[in-house]
Design an enzyme around this catalytic site. Structure first.
Site, PDB file in Angstrom:
ATOM      1  N   SER A 159       0.765  -1.264   0.070  1.00  0.00           N
ATOM      2  CA  SER A 159       0.146   0.061   0.035  1.00  0.00           C
ATOM      3  C   SER A 159       0.823   1.331  -0.126  1.00  0.00           C
ATOM      4  CB  SER A 159      -0.999   0.085   1.160  1.00  0.00           C
ATOM      5  OG  SER A 159      -0.318   0.238   2.314  1.00  0.00           O
ATOM      6  N   LYS A 219       0.615   4.826   6.749  1.00  0.00           N
ATOM      7  CA  LYS A 219       0.203   5.716   5.499  1.00  0.00           C
ATOM      8  C   LYS A 219       0.963   7.022   5.718  1.00  0.00           C
ATOM      9  CE  LYS A 219      -2.852   2.559   4.907  1.00  0.00           C
ATOM     10  NZ  LYS A 219      -2.784   1.533   3.703  1.00  0.00           N
TER      11      LYS A 219
END
Length: 283
Positions: free
Chosen positions: A88, A159
């Site tokens: 990701s 993230k």
């Protein structure tokens, strides 16, 4: 005839030998008195000297225990290895990378800045609170994850911070770019071929929370996927574990986690004092 020599020899009385023997014993006792009284009762593997086979193993076990305790202490409070389990965050971070997370980055009054790559606990914002399981298994898993030997907990994520408290984050302008407080952001760190977002959104980030997104936008479950969840997809600042600073493994990937200047031109949110220096696991 040397009578003086004979007389001298005869003058040595038995008492002189006893006196010499007494002095020797007294000196030995004095030397022994200089040692700690407990020294004789300590095991040889603690007193030093040449250890026996069992003492050698005990020393090794003691050293291993001390090293493990030190590593866990450092991982718990200062610098924790974190295994990247998904793609990701490609191409910034790759599956199998072990990053070192600085857990002191936000401990002394600083908050995450736009552009920071952070590790956080998503329980309660990106999913339900983590269910309780076998406490022994959970403890062993946490210990292994703390040294980068196991995947992180299912609620831990890595993230990039795109919006901080008070920011209005929207997608997208006429060129497909994300805007923060009306300023388009050129995100050069995105995975090649990805668009900034295929999901349109317009959100004002609540104070004390963050809007986060993965660099591989087409393969990342991030704030966009939890718009209907409590907090509207945002993450509480106090759930941030730390900032990813370095890639420590594999050897060919040794480097710092690249910082970005993509948010340098973003103005402060309305009513918010501008900061002095704009900010430069699971999918």
């Amino acid at each position: 005839m040397n009578t003086e020599g004979q007389l001298a020899e005869r003058d040595r009385s038995p008492g002189s030998e006893k006196e010499h023997e007494g002095r020797s014993r007294s000196s030995y006792a004095s030397a022994r008195a200089g040692e700690p009284r407990s020294a004789g009762r300590l095991p040889q593997w603690l007193r030093g000297g040449r250890p026996t086979g069992g003492g050698r193993w005990r020393r090794a076990a003691l050293l291993a225990t001390a090293c493990a305790a030190f590593v866990l202490l450092v991982s718990g409070f200062v610098l924790q290895p974190f295994l990247i389990p998904s793609g990701s965050m490609e191409s910034t971070l790759r599956p199998g990378d072990r990053v070192l997370v600085n857990k002191l980055a936000y401990r002394f009054g600083d908050d995450p800045s736009r552009g920071d790559v952070v590790v956080f606990d998503g329980a309660g914002s990106f999913g339900e609170e983590e269910p309780s399981g076998n406490p022994v298994t959970g403890l062993l898993r946490k210990a292994a994850a703390a040294v980068g030997l196991a995947e992180p907990a299912e609620s831990d994520y890595v993230k990039r911070v795109v919006g901080i408290g008070g920011d209005r984050v929207t997608c997208c302008d006429e060129r497909g770019r994300i805007e923060v407080n009306g300023q388009p952001v050129d995100e050069h760190y995105l995975h090649p071929g990805d668009s900034p977002s295929r999901v349109r959104f317009d959100i004002v980030v609540p104070e004390g929370r963050l809007w986060v997104m993965g660099d591989h936008r087409d393969a990342s479950r991030d704030s966009r996927d939890y718009l209907g969840a409590p907090g509207g997809g945002t993450v509480p600042v106090d759930k941030v574990i730390g900032r990813a600073e370095w890639i420590g493994w594999p050897f060919g990937r040794w480097s710092g986690v690249p910082r970005t200047d993509a948010f340098t031109s973003v103005p402060a949110a309305p009513g918010r004092i501008p900061s002095a220096a704009p900010g430069g696991a699971h999918g």
